[in-house]
Design an enzyme around this catalytic site. Structure first.
Site, PDB file in Angstrom:
ATOM      1  N   CYS A 138     -12.963 115.486  83.846  1.00 12.48           N
ATOM      2  CA  CYS A 138     -14.268 115.192  83.237  1.00 12.48           C
ATOM      3  C   CYS A 138     -14.097 114.770  81.784  1.00 12.48           C
ATOM      4  CB  CYS A 138     -15.198 116.398  83.345  1.00 12.48           C
ATOM      5  SG  CYS A 138     -16.801 116.117  82.589  1.00 12.48           S
ATOM      6  N   CYS A 141     -16.728 116.111  79.347  1.00 15.55           N
ATOM      7  CA  CYS A 141     -16.541 117.526  79.004  1.00 15.55           C
ATOM      8  C   CYS A 141     -15.385 117.694  78.018  1.00 15.55           C
ATOM      9  CB  CYS A 141     -16.208 118.364  80.232  1.00 15.55           C
ATOM     10  SG  CYS A 141     -17.188 117.982  81.682  1.00 15.55           S
ATOM     11  N   ASP A 142     -14.290 116.996  78.243  1.00 11.81           N
ATOM     12  CA  ASP A 142     -13.050 117.326  77.545  1.00 11.81           C
ATOM     13  C   ASP A 142     -12.519 116.244  76.610  1.00 11.81           C
ATOM     14  OD1 ASP A 142     -13.022 119.776  78.872  1.00 11.81           O
ATOM     15  OD2 ASP A 142     -12.030 118.920  80.618  1.00 11.81           O
TER      16      ASP A 142
END
Ligand code: NDP
Length: 325
Positions: A138, A141-142
């Site tokens: 992701c 997200c990261d």
């Protein structure tokens, strides 16, 4: 064999952000929800490390901790949370019949499906070894953790294209690993990728190995499947964007799905094609797939379940009738 049977007003299947949010709302509305967690209680977020983009955590939070918070919040209002796996459903009559662990039958007036999706992985040992330590499925997200660094992303669909352009805004260089000599992504998305100067596209490239120093990712080994030449590209982050599989297998034949098995819900709603059955989270969202969007649709599902129950008078006898189906 005598099967244990019970009747519930609201059954929630799945325990990610969508399921727990649905549980919080349903419990507060006095629907006395029963939740079955599935095999991975807490869902995909229990397999991530830092979550920095969920509102309400100014200093970020670890994925498992956030899911624990959500679980406690759902329990605080009386959600009956149970470890179990729904093995089949029967949506022919009402209430809806749900079998848990092939042994326990539940008749539910409303069902909220929050079974999520599973990221596809390449299947390399090194990918699992560095998952959470440089490997991620992701980018949204990261990606932030790789600000100013070099990263690679594998995949050539819309997700990979979208995530590559997202990463390109944060990272120094994004190496995009495309296994064929062309993209699968839409022309518009391809155009964005091709016009982003710090994305380097490696066509005909297979990922052979993710290399690291035991703690972090340091490079990716790729093989050009036309020339046979192997190359190590130095990187700090490796993103996998080769698609997701929605966890919707048990609903096949009962609920409308698109060609990739995502559940179809009505516009601006979580209603499925079966009355009293609602779908939220990643099981019905292949576009956004964020914890916060899943939580949002979880909230919608609970509100719609509550309205559905309020709008109809449920006959206790139907429980008996359904047992005969
Ligand atoms: P897709 O299934 O569309 O694409 C997966 C990509 O990964 C393909 O390019 C495929 O290659 C590649 N791939 C699969 N396995 C491997 C492997 N082992 N090694 C290397 N590459 C591999 O998945 P997406 O997640 O991109 O999209 C899913 C759906 O969601 C699509 O319908 C898409 O249009 C939609 N979507 C829409 C968005 C939007 O509208 N903004 C955003 C994101 C997704 P190959 O092409 O060679 O098969």
């Amino acid at each position: 064999m005598s099967l244990k049977t019970e009747n519930v007003q609201c059954l929630i299947i799945g325990s990610g952000p969508a399921g727990y949010t649905a549980a919080i709302y349903a419990a507060r509305a006095d629907l006395k929800p029963v939740m079955y967690t599935g095999i991975v209680p807490g869902g995909q977020l229990t397999q991530t490390t830092d979550v920095d983009n969920f509102p309400g955590y100014p200093n970020g939070v670890m994925g498992p901790e956030m899911m624990e918070d959500l679980r406690k919040q759902a329990e605080r209002f009386g959600t009956d949370i149970r470890f179990g796996y729904v093995t089949s459903v029967d949506f022919l009559g009402t209430p809806h019949k749900i079998i848990v662990d092939e042994s326990h039958t539940i008749y539910a007036d409303t069902v909220i499906i929050a079974t999520g999706a599973t990221a596809k992985w390449l299947g390399l040992e090194s990918e699992q070894k560095y998952n959470g330590f440089g490997v991620s499925a992701c980018a949204v997200c990261d990606g932030f953790f790789f600000k100013g660094q070099d990263v690679a992303i594998v995949g050539a669909g819309d997700t990979a294209a979208e995530e590559a352009t997202y990463l390109a805004k944060l990272c120094k260089t994004v190496h995009m690993l495309v296994r064929r000599d062309e993209f699968r992504a839409s022309k518009a998305m391809q155009h964005r990728v091709l016009n982003t100067p710090n994305i380097i596209i490696h066509y005909n490239s297979d990922t052979k190995e993710i290399l690291g120093n035991g703690k972090n990712v340091t490079a990716v080994k790729i093989l050009n499947n036309v020339t046979g030449i192997e190359t190590d590209i130095p990187i700090e982050g490796f993103f996998v964007a080769i698609g997701h599989t929605p966890n919707t297998e048990i609903f096949k034949g009962w609920l409308d799905m698109d060609e990739t098995n995502y559940l179809i819900t009505q516009p601006n709603s979580t209603k499925t094609n079966v009355e009293g059955v609602f779908a939220c989270g990643d099981a019905q969202d292949k576009i956004f797939r964020q914890a916060i969007t899943a939580a949002g649709t979880g909230c919608m599902a609970a509100l719609e379940a509550e309205r559905f129950l309020a709008s109809r008078e449920l006959q206790p006898e139907v429980i008996k009738n359904s047992e005969e189906v």
